[in-house]
Design an enzyme around this catalytic site. Structure first.
Site, mmCIF file in Angstrom:
data_model
loop_
_atom_site.group_PDB
_atom_site.id
_atom_site.type_symbol
_atom_site.label_atom_id
_atom_site.label_comp_id
_atom_site.label_asym_id
_atom_site.label_seq_id
_atom_site.Cartn_x
_atom_site.Cartn_y
_atom_site.Cartn_z
ATOM 1 N N LYS A 88 39.326 -22.060 21.135
ATOM 2 C CA LYS A 88 38.191 -22.650 21.661
ATOM 3 C C LYS A 88 38.174 -24.301 21.119
ATOM 4 O O LYS A 88 38.952 -24.416 20.036
ATOM 5 C CB LYS A 88 36.907 -22.173 21.179
ATOM 6 N N GLY A 188 17.936 -19.961 31.627
ATOM 7 C CA GLY A 188 19.084 -20.837 31.795
ATOM 8 C C GLY A 188 19.804 -20.639 33.135
ATOM 9 O O GLY A 188 20.343 -19.648 33.351
ATOM 10 N N GLY A 190 21.724 -22.852 34.928
ATOM 11 C CA GLY A 190 22.653 -23.766 35.628
ATOM 12 C C GLY A 190 23.857 -23.242 36.040
ATOM 13 O O GLY A 190 23.654 -22.373 37.075
ATOM 14 N N LYS A 191 25.017 -23.514 35.552
ATOM 15 C CA LYS A 191 26.299 -22.986 36.205
ATOM 16 C C LYS A 191 26.587 -21.573 36.324
ATOM 17 O O LYS A 191 26.828 -21.349 37.482
ATOM 18 C CB LYS A 191 27.536 -23.636 35.276
ATOM 19 N N VAL A 192 25.957 -20.748 35.496
ATOM 20 C CA VAL A 192 26.173 -19.530 35.590
ATOM 21 C C VAL A 192 24.990 -18.835 36.111
ATOM 22 O O VAL A 192 24.979 -17.915 36.783
ATOM 23 C CB VAL A 192 26.692 -18.819 34.327
ATOM 24 N N HIS A 194 22.410 -19.807 37.825
ATOM 25 C CA HIS A 194 21.760 -19.472 39.464
ATOM 26 C C HIS A 194 22.610 -18.526 40.182
ATOM 27 O O HIS A 194 22.045 -18.144 41.168
ATOM 28 C CB HIS A 194 21.676 -21.061 39.877
#
Length: 364
Positions: A88, A188, A190-192, A194
């Site tokens: 990472k 949350g 956001g990207k994931v 929704h």
């Protein structure tokens, strides 16, 4: 700086959370780049993991985050059945202020200097367009746009995998792999998050959401009027009466000594990495009868997708592999029951066994 180094060295060499093969500190003063690349294990192959761009409170916090995230990627990739190790990277700073094309190119040169030991991708604060820029300096960048030979947005299959983990949790706990009629809280969107909401609504779940960005919440409420409700914040969300599943889908550490004791859900299954603030939290969940689906198991859809770029991306092949997260999650719950341990400990054992067998095969 000495204090930070001592803390990092202690983690690397003297704790169970250490054991990383390599940690690289990267700096390019001309662009303002400060980054950390952590390689935890290459037992199964090159270390694959995304690049997080975040304004950390301190440099030490950034390094420790890279170490924890890299270790999680080793376990995630092993349990996803990938022939890849875990790594990472974090870029330190506010991406809204610091991110430039020149900085990303400089970062790409650092990735390239590792000669393929580390393969990067998107994470919090980085996007497909960013990986397109990084890839101009290195072949070891995935999560690129289809126009540049990549797979595009990995959040699509990340959400699909989390949904499979939820289905497995429902099967294990209630004997039916559907979320129909279940109340699911998503922290949350956001990207994931929704994308996950779309899967839940399609399956007939009742969905409650929250996000620190008001526009993210509004986007979903406007798209699904009357079908989704919103809580003021995460503190309110975890206390919603009658929750069946809580899905942390933002940054890590969502489950801590305070939140676990007020959480109303019977299952925790979400996309965020490193959801447990410390290892003892999972025992607290178990003591309260809350089933925990290990985050690095259920959120592996994205890494499955970007890994496929290394051999030529095929969405259907990736989706079929991500669908196997359902069976993997069930197998972990079964192993946990047999061994009398929490699910994350069972998942760790399975992943460690696969990595140990790979290391043994190399030296045989």
């Amino acid at each position: 700086m000495t204090e930070m180094t001592d803390g990092v060295l202690h983690t690397l060499f003297r704790t169970e959370q250490g054991g990383h093969e390599q940690v690289v500190l990267c700096q390019d003063r001309a662009t303002g780049l400060k980054a950390v690349i952590a390689i935890h294990s290459t037992a199964l192959g090159p270390a694959l993991g995304g690049t997080r761009f975040h304004a950390y409170a301190s440099d030490e916090e950034a390094v420790l985050d890279a170490l924890n995230l890299a270790r999680g990627m080793s376990y995630k990739n092993a349990l996803a059945g990938l022939d890849l190790g875990g790594g990472k990277a974090v870029i330190i700073g506010d991406p809204a202020v610091l991110k430039t094309e020149e900085l990303l190119l400089a970062y790409g040169r650092f990735v390239d200097s590792l000669g393929g030991r580390y393969v990067t991708a998107c994470d919090v604060g980085t996007y497909v367009a960013d990986m397109d820029v990084v890839a101009r300096e290195t072949r070891w960048a995935t999560g690129r746009s289809p126009e540049n030979g990549g797979a595009g947005d990995s959040s699509v299959l990340t959400a699909f995998g989390v949904f499979q983990g939820m289905r497995a949790s429902a099967q294990h706990l209630w004997g039916d792999p559907t979320l129909r009629g279940r109340k699911v809280a998503v922290a949350g969107v956001g990207k994931v998050g929704h994308h996950l909401v779309e899967h839940l609504l399609e399956d007939g779940a009742e969905v409650v959401i929250t996000d620190v960005r008001e526009e993210s919440v509004r986007r979903i409420l406007d798209k699904h009027p009357g079908k989704v409700t919103a809580a003021a914040d995460t503190e309110a969300l975890i206390r919603v009466e009658g929750l069946d599943i809580y899905a942390p889908c933002a940054l890590g550490g969502a489950l801590n000594d305070d939140t676990v004791h007020v959480l109303t859900a019977k299952v925790v299954c979400g996309a965020a990495n490193n959801q447990l603030a410390h290892p003892g939290v999972e025992k607290d969940l178990a003591d309260r009868g809350i089933l925990y689906a290990p985050d690095y198991v259920v959120n592996a859809g994205g890494v499955i997708q970007v890994a496929d770029e290394l051999r030529g991306f095929d969405f259907d092949r990736c989706k079929a592999k991500a669908a196997q997260i359902f069976d993997t999650t069930l197998a972990i719950f079964a192993r946990a029951k047999v061994d009398g341990i929490p699910p994350a400990a069972a998942a760790d054992r399975i992943a460690e066994q696969r990595m140990a067998e790979a290391r043994a095969a190399r030296t045989a």
